[in-house]
Design a protein around this motif. Structure first.
Motif, mmCIF file in Angstrom:
data_model
loop_
_atom_site.group_PDB
_atom_site.id
_atom_site.type_symbol
_atom_site.label_atom_id
_atom_site.label_comp_id
_atom_site.label_asym_id
_atom_site.label_seq_id
_atom_site.Cartn_x
_atom_site.Cartn_y
_atom_site.Cartn_z
ATOM 1 N N PRO A 109 0.825 -1.224 0.000
ATOM 2 C CA PRO A 109 0.000 0.000 0.000
ATOM 3 C C PRO A 109 0.851 1.262 0.000
ATOM 4 O O PRO A 109 1.879 1.343 0.685
ATOM 5 C CB PRO A 109 -0.802 -0.123 1.306
ATOM 6 N N ASP A 110 0.420 2.219 -0.798
ATOM 7 C CA ASP A 110 1.038 3.559 -0.840
ATOM 8 C C ASP A 110 2.481 3.562 -1.330
ATOM 9 O O ASP A 110 3.213 4.538 -1.118
ATOM 10 C CB ASP A 110 0.974 4.234 0.544
ATOM 11 N N GLU A 112 5.489 4.190 -3.709
ATOM 12 C CA GLU A 112 5.733 5.111 -4.809
ATOM 13 C C GLU A 112 7.179 4.974 -5.280
ATOM 14 O O GLU A 112 8.093 4.754 -4.480
ATOM 15 C CB GLU A 112 5.476 6.560 -4.375
#
Length: 428
Positions: A109-110, A112
């Motif tokens: 999750p999340d 980048e």
């Protein structure tokens, strides 16, 4: 240093690099200090200085931790007490771990991407364009190499055999060219280019002679997948063991696939994408599990295509161009194994059938191909964050059916042979 009034000479400085010196080294190539244990020891001594003056994280930011091997991250870097004791450095280490989890098809999750997940230009490797054919009809022996820093191509040493619709891959800092067609007959032989000797060397031959094959590497061995000859499309798959220089058969695909694309994705699967079964181009995709020695169907593409290029970037599979039975395609699709879904991304600037594709510096490169009218020497690169293709430096000769791969060597290792041999014809 001594004051201006003192006759004494300045005291010799320690050989340990100072703050600015070490940061400059990290800017130039931040990964080298972690690449070997001896280098780590030297860097470790310097880290202590920056730890004491409160600049440890600033220096560690210069090192692209996500690009280091997992075993070195966990076995050496993560055990460093100075790293463990600095919250900001621990965040950088977590970023590196999450990057590797993401590439192994785990949902993070999340997560980048950042500049630290992209190689520096001089450590990204060399893009090779190998063989293929042009308008003259005769396959090429020639190879062209791409200099990222100069955005230009130059000729490297030629292969022993002419090869069109050849399978090409790079493993362990060497480039392998397998099968293809030499203008007279189908080939089963293989040759290997070693940048250290700057020569091509003949290696063991496959059991089945064929063109239009795809190569993938997973955990060491090289897989030669599908292909065709003048009579049949094949579902044959052979595995090459580099250590023993031997080929052996593994489980065949469920579907014959000539002009197929392939890539290893994650840590456990090889994908076979599209191709032609002898009747029509395919939208189907299957993947191979070497532990089970079994091929399994996965979600099919949105478009049928053969002679397509396939590469991976940021944990996703990209399939580029190809032919839909008769017409070359400009469409590009991306497969995310975490969601098991395909999606279209920005189209090529021109249709490209028989295109060579590989990934370097965080971009997917599409080299040559045929646009329905002429063979191409243009090259374009896809930037995923911008969802945009842009033209970059062109190869010297128009060619389709070439193999394209990135070799993890330095550009200076490969000898520029100038304009190539007279056997190479500019098909324009």
């Amino acid at each position: 240093t001594a004051s201006s009034s003192s006759p004494k000479q300045p005291k010799p400085k320690e050989k340990r690099p100072g703050s600015k010196a070490l940061k400059a080294e990290c800017d130039a190539d931040g990964s080298f200090v972690f690449e070997a244990h001896e280098a780590w020891k030297d860097f470790h001594n310097s880290l202590r200085h920056f730890y004491e003056v409160g600049e440890l994280c600033d220096v560690t930011l210069k090192v692209r931790l996500p690009l280091l091997p997992v075993d070195f991250l966990t076995g050496t870097v993560a055990k460093e007490e100075m790293i463990k004791g600095n919250l900001s450095c621990r965040d950088l280490l977590d970023e590196a771990r999450n990057y590797h989890l993401h590439l192994s098809n785990k949902v993070v999750p999340d997560f980048e991407y950042s500049v630290r997940t992209t190689p520096r230009k001089h450590t990204a490797g060399v893009l090779f364009c190998v063989g293929g054919r042009g308008g003259s009809g005769d396959p090429f022996r020639s190879i062209e190499c791409y200099s990222i820093t100069k955005n230009s191509w130059f000729f490297g040493p030629e292969m022993n055999s002419r090869r069109r619709h050849v399978g090409v891959i790079s493993v362990g800092g060497k480039v392998y060219a397998v099968g293809g067609h030499d203008g007279s007959e189908h080939l089963g032989n293989m040759e290997m280019f070693d940048p250290l000797t700057n020569k091509w060397m003949m290696m063991a031959s496959m059991n089945t002679k064929r063109r239009g094959i795809a190569l993938a590497a997973l955990g060491g061995p090289i897989y030669a997948i599908g292909g065709l000859d003048d009579n049949s499309c094949f579902n044959d798959v052979e595995r090459y063991d580099i250590e023993s220089d031997r080929w052996s058969a593994v489980a065949p695909m469920n579907t014959p696939r000539g002009g197929v694309g392939s890539v290893a994705l994650g840590v456990s699967h090889v994908y076979a994408v599209g191709g032609n079964d002898g009747v029509a181009s395919l939208s189907s995709v299957e993947r191979f599990d070497p532990h089970l020695n079994k091929w399994t169907e996965v979600t099919e593409m949105g478009q049928r295509r053969a002679g397509n290029g396939v590469s991976k970037l940021n944990g996703c599979l990209y399939v580029v161009g190809g032919f839909d039975d008769n017409s070359p395609l400009s469409s590009v699709e991306r497969f995310d194994p975490r969601s098991n879904d395909w999606e279209y991304v920005s189209e090529l600037t021109t249709p490209r059938g028989g295109v060579g594709v590989s990934t370097v510096m965080g971009r997917v490169f599409a080299v040559g191909g045929h646009n329905g009218n002429i063979y191409l020497n243009t090259v374009e690169a896809f930037e995923p964050r911008m969802n945009r293709w842009e033209l970059v430096g062109s190869v010297s000769h128009c060619r389709a059916g070439a193999g394209v791969a990135v070799c993890l060597s330095h550009i200076s290792q490969i000898r520029d042979v100038g304009l190539g041999s007279s056997n190479v014809v500019n098909c324009m």
